[in-house]
Enzyme design. Structure first.
Site, short mmCIF file in Angstrom:
data_model
loop_
_atom_site.label_atom_id
_atom_site.label_comp_id
_atom_site.label_asym_id
_atom_site.label_seq_id
_atom_site.Cartn_x
_atom_site.Cartn_y
_atom_site.Cartn_z
N LYS A 123 0.84 -1.21 0.00
CA LYS A 123 0.00 0.00 0.00
C LYS A 123 0.88 1.26 0.00
O LYS A 123 0.56 2.24 -0.66
CB LYS A 123 -0.92 0.01 1.22
CG LYS A 123 -2.13 -0.91 1.08
CD LYS A 123 -3.25 -0.21 0.34
CE LYS A 123 -4.34 -1.10 -0.21
NZ LYS A 123 -4.96 -2.02 0.72
N LYS A 172 -8.92 -14.83 -13.40
CA LYS A 172 -10.15 -15.05 -12.63
C LYS A 172 -11.08 -13.85 -12.69
O LYS A 172 -10.67 -12.75 -13.05
CB LYS A 172 -9.81 -15.43 -11.20
CG LYS A 172 -9.09 -14.40 -10.40
CD LYS A 172 -8.95 -14.89 -8.96
CE LYS A 172 -8.68 -13.74 -8.04
NZ LYS A 172 -8.86 -14.06 -6.64
N LYS A 191 -13.19 -7.70 -9.70
CA LYS A 191 -13.66 -6.34 -9.95
C LYS A 191 -12.66 -5.53 -10.76
O LYS A 191 -13.01 -4.85 -11.72
CB LYS A 191 -13.93 -5.66 -8.61
CG LYS A 191 -15.35 -5.22 -8.46
CD LYS A 191 -15.69 -5.03 -7.00
CE LYS A 191 -16.36 -6.27 -6.46
NZ LYS A 191 -16.27 -6.49 -5.04
P1 AMP Z 1 -12.66 -9.31 -3.43
O1 AMP Z 1 -14.02 -8.89 -3.90
O2 AMP Z 1 -11.69 -9.36 -4.58
O3 AMP Z 1 -12.16 -8.57 -2.24
O4 AMP Z 1 -12.79 -10.84 -3.00
C1 AMP Z 1 -13.33 -11.26 -1.79
C2 AMP Z 1 -13.20 -12.76 -1.70
O5 AMP Z 1 -13.99 -13.37 -2.73
C3 AMP Z 1 -11.78 -13.29 -1.94
O6 AMP Z 1 -11.05 -13.38 -0.75
C4 AMP Z 1 -12.04 -14.67 -2.50
O7 AMP Z 1 -12.23 -15.59 -1.46
C5 AMP Z 1 -13.33 -14.52 -3.26
N1 AMP Z 1 -13.13 -14.35 -4.71
C6 AMP Z 1 -13.04 -13.18 -5.40
N2 AMP Z 1 -12.93 -13.41 -6.72
C7 AMP Z 1 -12.93 -14.76 -6.90
C8 AMP Z 1 -12.86 -15.64 -8.03
N3 AMP Z 1 -12.79 -15.19 -9.27
N4 AMP Z 1 -12.88 -16.98 -7.80
C9 AMP Z 1 -12.98 -17.45 -6.55
N5 AMP Z 1 -13.07 -16.68 -5.44
C10 AMP Z 1 -13.05 -15.36 -5.60
#
Ligand code: AMP
Length: 328
Positions: A111, A194, A197
């Site tokens: 960060k 993957k 966002k």
């Molecule tokens: P984020 O919205 O990126 O902060 O993701 C929150 C949690 O969602 C992560 O810690 C993962 O456990 C899960 N996650 C996010 N994107 C994926 C994905 N494409 N496939 C599997 N798990 C995901």
């Protein structure tokens, strides 16, 4: 029953990756453990959101997690900033957290590099606030992604250090619960990597039918298989992985067979995938809309969650104060 605390970062709408990668595990956990979920709005202040950002993202999380099936009577959901005793523990833990060790945390260094104009003390003490969130309830387990492992080690270090300094056996060391090891990695629709966002390749649980169809029909494919039973390249495997998550086995097998026989038409497969993704999202989407228009219910869930969490944290803090030498 073992106690589990899970923090949720208020980062906007949930997508299919979040659902299959995290939320689905939470739905299981709420049956197996004494669970509490909290929305980490204090933590989000490190990036200086506006008041409207905060209000909006907290509401979004409530509506979307409830719509997915988090049951607040089993697993309370609370807003971090509603549980004030945690702040006091944060202060005490900070007194025994050292600059050198906080500066060495990878996510802090990261960060500090990416937001050099805003290397604030909250960022530095992120691990102590996270430790306070969990230790305040003497939780046994914390579901974490890989990126949180170092923060978990810090939490255990702070717990041990407190016990050592005051010569007590008070805090237990919370263990990491690696739910992601059993979770599916949900691919994006743009061929590689993957769903995420920041990759701009998400299908959100709140997307309407037309949006889902448009996104799926635009998904990257190739010019088709050139050999029988050919191994699928990543772009195509991704569509099949999504299909495996939302479609029936018959549908999956049908297109798999078509691929193996080299008779697949990706347009047909995508149409079916869009229908099945919509069938999966539609009931969740309807519940999201229903919760969004029921402010009173959301307020009630938040209040009850805050009461449960505050009671648990206040009990711990009363004991902590005595141990330190303050009035309970
Ligand atoms: P984020 O919205 O990126 O902060 O993701 C929150 C949690 O969602 C992560 O810690 C993962 O456990 C899960 N996650 C996010 N994107 C994926 C994905 N494409 N496939 C599997 N798990 C995901």
């Amino acid at each position: 029953m073992e106690k589990v605390i899970s923090g949720i970062r208020p980062t906007g709408n949930l997508h299919l990756g979040n659902y299959f990668g995290a939320v689905k595990s939470f739905l299981q956990m709420q049956n197996d453990y004494d669970c509490m979920f909290f929305i980490a709005d204090w933590h989000s202040l490190t990036t200086h959101p506006t008041p409207e950002n905060i209000r909006q993202s907290v509401r979004t999380i409530f509506c979307e997690y409830l719509a997915c099936g988090i049951a607040p009577e089993k697993a309370p959901i609370y807003v971090q900033s509603d549980v004030k005793p945690v702040l006091e523990l944060y202060l005490y833990l900070n007194m025994n957290a050292y600059l050198g060790e906080l500066e060495r945390v990878t996510s802090f260094k990261e960060k500090a590099r990416t937001q050099p104009d805003n290397v604030n003390a909250g960022l530095l003490t992120y691990p102590t606030l996270m430790a306070a969130d969990v230790l305040a309830h003497k939780a046994d387990k914390v579901p974490v992604g890989k990126d949180q492992e170092q923060n978990m080690e810090m939490m255990r270090l702070f717990a041990r250090r407190f016990n050592r300094i005051y010569n007590v056996d008070f805090f237990k060391e919370p263990q990491s619960y690696h739910f992601y090891k059993n979770a599916v990695k949900v691919p994006g629709l743009d061929g590689t990597g993957k769903m995420g966002k920041s990759n701009g390749n998400c299908i959100y649980l709140c997307d309407d039918e037309a949006t889902i169809r448009k996104k799926v029909m635009k998904a990257v494919t190739d010019s088709g298989p050139t050999q029988l039973n050919q191994e699928k390249p990543e772009v195509i495997q991704n569509l099949f992985t999504l299909m495996e998550l939302v479609s029936t086995k018959e549908t999956y097998d049908y297109f798999d067979e078509k691929y193996n026989q080299m008779t697949i038409r990706y347009g047909d497969m995508k149409k079916q995938l869009a229908v099945d993704i919509n069938a999966f999202c539609a009931p969740i989407r309807e519940r999201i809309l229903a919760f969004q228009s029921d402010e009173q219910y959301i307020q009630k869930v938040a209040r009850q969650g805050a009461e449960r969490a505050s009671e648990s944290a206040a009990k711990t803090l009363s004991e902590v104060r005595q141990i330190i030498g303050f009035r309970a």
